[in-house]
Design a protein around this motif. Sequence first.
Motif, PDB file in Angstrom:
ATOM      1  N   ALA A 107       0.829  -1.211   0.000  1.00 47.37           N
ATOM      2  CA  ALA A 107       0.000   0.000   0.000  1.00 47.37           C
ATOM      3  C   ALA A 107       0.859   1.255   0.000  1.00 47.37           C
ATOM      4  O   ALA A 107       0.576   2.228  -0.716  1.00 47.37           O
ATOM      5  N   ARG A 108       1.927   1.247   0.805  1.00 44.70           N
ATOM      6  CA  ARG A 108       2.823   2.416   0.845  1.00 44.70           C
ATOM      7  C   ARG A 108       3.549   2.590  -0.477  1.00 44.70           C
ATOM      8  O   ARG A 108       3.787   3.715  -0.933  1.00 44.70           O
ATOM      9  N   GLN A 109       3.885   1.476  -1.125  1.00 45.43           N
ATOM     10  CA  GLN A 109       4.544   1.535  -2.425  1.00 45.43           C
ATOM     11  C   GLN A 109       3.621   2.140  -3.476  1.00 45.43           C
ATOM     12  O   GLN A 109       4.036   2.988  -4.277  1.00 45.43           O
ATOM     13  N   GLN A 110       2.357   1.719  -3.487  1.00 48.10           N
ATOM     14  CA  GLN A 110       1.391   2.263  -4.439  1.00 48.10           C
ATOM     15  C   GLN A 110       1.224   3.767  -4.250  1.00 48.10           C
ATOM     16  O   GLN A 110       1.165   4.530  -5.218  1.00 48.10           O
ATOM     17  N   GLU A 111       1.155   4.177  -2.995  1.00 46.90           N
ATOM     18  CA  GLU A 111       1.004   5.607  -2.701  1.00 46.90           C
ATOM     19  C   GLU A 111       2.206   6.399  -3.203  1.00 46.90           C
ATOM     20  O   GLU A 111       2.069   7.476  -3.788  1.00 46.90           O
ATOM     21  N   ALA A 112       3.410   5.848  -2.992  1.00 54.79           N
ATOM     22  CA  ALA A 112       4.630   6.543  -3.410  1.00 54.79           C
ATOM     23  C   ALA A 112       4.791   6.561  -4.932  1.00 54.79           C
ATOM     24  O   ALA A 112       5.371   7.504  -5.487  1.00 54.79           O
TER      25      ALA A 112
ATOM     26  N   THR B 295       2.293   6.638  -7.166  1.00 54.62           N
ATOM     27  CA  THR B 295       1.201   7.344  -7.845  1.00 54.62           C
ATOM     28  C   THR B 295       1.626   8.634  -8.536  1.00 54.62           C
ATOM     29  O   THR B 295       1.276   8.842  -9.713  1.00 54.62           O
TER      30      THR B 295
ATOM     31  N   MET C  48      -5.082   4.518  -9.683  1.00 57.36           N
ATOM     32  CA  MET C  48      -3.784   5.111 -10.014  1.00 57.36           C
ATOM     33  C   MET C  48      -3.708   5.458 -11.495  1.00 57.36           C
ATOM     34  O   MET C  48      -3.048   6.412 -11.897  1.00 57.36           O
TER      35      MET C  48
END
Length: 388
Positions: free
Chosen positions: A248-253, A255, A283
């Motif tokens: 989840a943190r990777q997806q946020e970073a 985006t 995304m």
Amino acid sequence: MAPPDREETPVRVTLVAETRPGERRVALTPEVVAPLVEQGHEVSVESGAGAAALCADEDYRETGAQVLPAGDDALLAGADIVAHVRPLLPDQIARLRRGAVTVGFVTGPGELDGIRALRGCGTTALAMELVPRISRAQSMDALTSQALVAGYRCALEAAMRLPRFFPLFMTAAGTVRPAKVLVLGAGVAGLQAIATAKRLGAVVEAYDVRPSSADEVKSMGATFLDLGLDAIEGTGGYAREQSEDRAARQQEALTPYISKADALITTAAVPGRPAPRLVTRAMLAGMPAGAVVVDLAAESGGNVEGARPGETLDVDGVTLHGMADPASAMPVDASRLYAKNVTNLLALGLSAEGWSLDLADEVLDGVCIVHEGTVRHAPTAALLEEEG
């Protein structure tokens, strides 16, 4: 060209035509068949097996191989070694004699029936996807050779579908800025996608969960994205599965980088597992109109939400293309590389005196997935046990 006279009993090597829809590669090309015949072995080729890879029946005959009609029962029933690309079907396996050896890709989604058939008929199966990543086995590494082809093809697919140029053009009518390409996953396929996109003139950024890949990305002329997340490094240089929180943190970073990309190419894979989900539909919504997304991992679940193998979808103005058997789309060179991988592996046990399987050899031990009625590959054996 006739094989030389020898006192040894020759090994009967059989090349079968691929039966899976869309598969255009061939497991043995004439250039690798010739040395087998010269060594004194008998090579039988199913008529038309190499046609899609531009290997004609006559090319095989000129090496000294015997070309048999398609579907001839003698092809499999009389084989000591059977070379193939995609996994053999259970009905093909049923025609093999006990003790025969198969060499090709074996595992994959939905292939457990084939594993059961191999186990049940007493054959030995050498799985090209299990070649260990060690120095002496590099020339046998079919995953690497086919990933190189796939990565190249991904970049071409993105360039063909993007409604604008990849390179910078400075003309009397004005300047055309270069396309921005983002590649997720910097294994062999990802690095080849990066290199190809760079050759086409794009500005390329790339990300991988393994910080160790940063230098390789930079050597290709691309910018490596440091998202400030902890490293995930698996065995053999592969990535390993990540936790839900990290994903989840990777997806946020990722985006904001995805929202600036004209083309996104995803190549991330974890051996033996479904492809990691890197990109959600939400995304994609921030990408420019006309942007293109190419998902190499569509066949194993997809890095991108909604990607389907062999299908091109419109996702709110973004083109999402799921790759299906991309190496097969370049069958000539993909076959040449794969055929060398196969014969280099067979050379560990094949000589003028015949065939010998030395399981003390770490390469042969690693690729031998089924032998004498036993499934030797622990993850595959566990899957079979789960399904009863």
